[in-house]
Design a protein around this motif. Structure first.
Motif, short mmCIF file in Angstrom:
data_model
loop_
_atom_site.label_atom_id
_atom_site.label_comp_id
_atom_site.label_asym_id
_atom_site.label_seq_id
_atom_site.Cartn_x
_atom_site.Cartn_y
_atom_site.Cartn_z
N TRP A 76 0.85 -1.19 0.00
CA TRP A 76 0.00 0.00 0.00
C TRP A 76 0.89 1.24 0.00
N ALA A 77 1.58 1.42 -1.10
CA ALA A 77 2.53 2.53 -1.18
C ALA A 77 1.84 3.89 -1.29
N SER A 78 0.59 3.92 -1.64
CA SER A 78 -0.10 5.20 -1.84
C SER A 78 -0.35 5.94 -0.52
N ILE A 79 -0.37 5.22 0.58
CA ILE A 79 -0.63 5.88 1.87
C ILE A 79 0.65 6.09 2.68
N HIS A 80 1.79 5.90 2.02
CA HIS A 80 3.05 6.01 2.74
C HIS A 80 3.24 7.43 3.31
N TRP A 81 2.88 8.45 2.54
CA TRP A 81 3.06 9.83 3.00
C TRP A 81 2.21 10.12 4.23
#
Length: 343
Positions: A76-81
């Motif tokens: 789930w790289a999209s929620i890393h920030w």
């Protein structure tokens, strides 16, 4: 025509706060009850069970490795920030400053030091217990693991239990612990539980902690919150001592110390002859009056001038003219005293 401004919601909030200048009478202090003692014993048993499962390299360690190989930060790289910012809610420095500011305002409004002293006690217990466990067990994190399937204990690490998770439980849970009403305590308990749960899962997502680290961090923080009522007498004594110290400091700063008085040794009285009454009065005045120095010439200034109407009328006695032997007094015949000349 003048119209008054309608009060806004912020004005009503400040007006409500102004009506509470003193400590609320209904403010309750949690006590060390039997129910709380049972919860402390259960949490301590769960704490020791997690440590035993990790030390013996049981199924919990295998679950740690499976989660690590799953690599949630890649799935789930999209929620890393978002997770990078959210995990700050578990860092000790920023959270302690935010909560201390709120509790400091409450202490000022309620005229009590209990909120700040309770926060300080909880953070001190957190640093002692969690810090000792971290360096005592010395477990390495997922990014520094050396042998696949091992528990990585005693390798010089400092991640077991999770400090972020324990700090989130204690820092946000202290708000629920210090709540004034049961309703506020329930709401704050739910919010702090969700926040600490999210912080723990954020560290697992980022790969900085094992799952067992987070479990132990939750229990470690819960143990500190459950044990705080045993420290309430110490907190109360510290508050009384702090207020007494403040009062003594104010009293010492408000009163000036008296100036030192130099003792004066009076000379031995001489034996005098018996005096009469007027002489006794004069001697008494001279004894009371301080010794006088050499007299200096005094130049008197003229007194204030008064008008003629303000002066006291004085009736003169006799004639103002100087006496003359050759003048006659009125009323006497001139022939009696005038010398006669011939002719």
């Amino acid at each position: 025509m003048r119209t008054e401004r309608n009060p806004t919601r912020l004005d009503r909030v400040f007006a409500r706060l102004d009506r509470e200048p003193e400590r609320p009478a209904h403010l309750s202090v949690p006590r060390a009850s039997r129910h709380r003692t049972v919860l402390v014993v259960a949490a301590l048993a769960f704490y020791l069970a997690i440590v035993w499962l990790v030390v013996t390299t049981s199924w919990l360690v295998r679950l740690d490795w499976q989660v690590m190989f799953f690599r949630p930060y890649q799935q789930w790289a999209s929620i890393h920030w978002f997770v990078d910012y959210y995990v700050v809610l578990g860092q000790r420095g920023p959270t302690a400053v935010m909560v201390a500011a709120w509790l400091g305002w409450r202490s000022w409004r309620q005229h009590t030091l209990r909120p700040l002293l309770t926060l300080g006690t909880s953070l001190l217990l957190l640093n002692i217990t969690v810090g000792a466990a971290k360096y005592g067990m010395g477990r390495l994190g997922p990014h520094y693991a050396t042998v696949i399937g091992s528990n990585e204990m005693g390798m010089g690490g400092d991640i077991f239990p999770s400090g972020h998770t324990a700090n989130a439980v204690v820092t946000w849970g202290i708000l629920a612990y210090l709540a004034s009403t049961p309703r506020a305590r329930r709401w704050l308990s739910a919010i702090s539980a969700v926040t600490s749960l999210g912080v723990g899962m954020a560290t697992v997502y980022l790969g900085t902690h094992w799952l067992s680290d987070v479990l132990l961090g939750w229990v470690a923080g819960l143990l500190i919150l459950l044990a705080l009522p045993w420290f309430e007498p110490l907190i109360a004594r510290t508050e009384v001592y702090a207020f007494d110290l403040r009062d003594r400091w104010r009293a010492r700063g408000g009163v000036r110390a008296p100036a030192p008085v130099t003792p004066v040794t009076a000379p031995a009285p001489a034996r005098l002859k018996p005096l009469t009454a007027p002489q006794n009065e004069t001697a008494a005045r001279e004894a009371v009056a301080p010794p006088r120095g050499p007299r200096t010439p005094i130049h008197l200034s003229p007194g204030p001038h008064t008008s003629r109407s303000e002066r006291t009328p004085v009736t003169p006695v006799g004639s103002r003219r100087p006496p003359h032997s050759d003048r006659l007094v009125r009323g006497t015949p001139s022939s009696a005293t005038r010398p006669l000349t011939g002719g």
